[in-house]
Design an enzyme around this catalytic site. Structure first.
Site, short mmCIF file in Angstrom:
data_model
loop_
_atom_site.label_atom_id
_atom_site.label_comp_id
_atom_site.label_asym_id
_atom_site.label_seq_id
_atom_site.Cartn_x
_atom_site.Cartn_y
_atom_site.Cartn_z
N ILE A 18 6.20 67.19 78.94
CA ILE A 18 7.26 66.45 79.63
C ILE A 18 7.74 65.28 78.79
CG2 ILE A 18 7.73 64.96 81.61
CD1 ILE A 18 6.06 66.79 83.34
N TYR A 157 -6.75 62.90 90.14
CA TYR A 157 -5.35 63.02 89.71
C TYR A 157 -4.40 62.52 90.79
CZ TYR A 157 -1.18 65.19 87.68
OH TYR A 157 0.07 65.41 87.15
#
Length: 310
Positions: A18, A157
């Site tokens: 990304i 996460y």
């Protein structure tokens, strides 16, 4: 920031995935692009692409957990490119999936050090510089759709990404009245290599002892009942990058990618509202604590249209 041409974008974790998609989008927008990454080899591999395009680019090896190195990197960028206008905190790693009680303290130190403290290090190092030069700017930090709507087996996460979301909402609130904006980038599934890079950059001192736990298995099915072809479902990193650049131009508080999650978010929002006690409101409380019950930053978000890029 309507006009990004000639502005400097400092992007961490920008040599792949990304981050690289965002860097390419910034290059197409006419920005001077800083590829900051801990992996020098990966930086060297991507720089030719930008140079072939004629896009100004600078590669900087940076461990975002090293605050002294971060300040030196910012100094180097300012010396070569001038003032930094856009900070994109994208560097992140993942920890083994599974119940959180199976994670080790080394897992915690690794993922929190890079994925959360690395974001704070960027903000504390770069934002004062942007405010000081007064030319305007923007800060984007990569959270995740999993910071908005959790995924079982990914507690570390999800917790970090939710933390980044709260951090960026607060940063945007604190920056009101300045010419600097802030966005939380919450992508859904995007083509990337986070698992591989996380293993590559994990330092020896934070390696777990003993064999790795088996990967968490998830059952997913296509409408036909067969395993889905993820290659046809994942968003490209380049498109994700274009959405980030559009969000910067629009001044979005949230930069989202997949409308398929709207029903999930409605489910979560409804659950939170149902959890409030069914009792009368105290108007005096609302007046006294208006700073807790109202924040105008949330009213700034509007709805972007369909992508207008190829």
């Amino acid at each position: 920031m309507d006009n990004l041409k000639g502005k400097v974008a400092f992007i961490t974790g920008a040599a792949s995935g990304i981050g690289l998609g965002i860097a390419k989008a910034c290059g197409r927008a006419g920005m001077k692009v800083v590829i900051a990454d801990i992996r020098q080899k990966a930086i060297d591999e991507v720089l030719p692409f930008f140079k072939e395009k004629g896009w100004p680019v600078l590669g900087v090896q940076l461990d975002v957990t090293d605050r002294e190195a971060y300040a030196k990197a910012a100094d180097e960028v300012e010396r070569i490119f001038g003032n930094i206008h856009v900070l994109i905190n994208n560097a992140g790693v993942e920890a083994p999936m599974g119940p959180v009680w199976n994670n080790t303290f080394k897992d915690c130190d690794f993922i929190f050090g890079v994925s959360f403290m690395g974001v704070l290090n960027g903000i504390i190092t770069i934002v004062p510089r942007i405010l000081k030069h007064g030319e305007g700017g923007h800060v984007v930090s990569t959270a995740s759709q999993s910071g908005l709507y959790v995924v079982p087996g990914a507690a570390l996460y999800c917790a970090i990404k939710a933390g980044i979301l709260g951090l960026m909402e607060t940063l945007a609130s604190d920056l009101r009245g300045t010419n600097v904006g802030a966005s939380a980038f919450c992508p859904g599934p995007v083509v990337g290599n986070l698992s591989a890079t996380s293993k590559e950059v994990r330092p020896d001192i934070l390696q777990n002892d003993g064999p790795a736990a088996p990967p968490l298995q998830r059952k997913t099915e296509a409408p036909s009942g067969e395993a889905p072809d993820f290659s046809k479902l994942l968003m490209s990193a380049e498109e994700a990058g274009e959405r980030v650049v559009r969000g910067i131009k629009r001044g979005d508080l949230y930069i989202l990618t997949h409308t398929e999650f709207k029903e999930s978010m409605q489910q979560k929002t409804d659950a939170i509202l149902r959890a409030y006690p069914d009792q009368p409101m105290n108007p005096d409380f609302r007046k006294a604590f208006s700073f807790l019950t109202y924040n105008p930053v949330y009213e700034s978000q509007t709805t972007p249209g369909a992508p207008d890029w190829e």
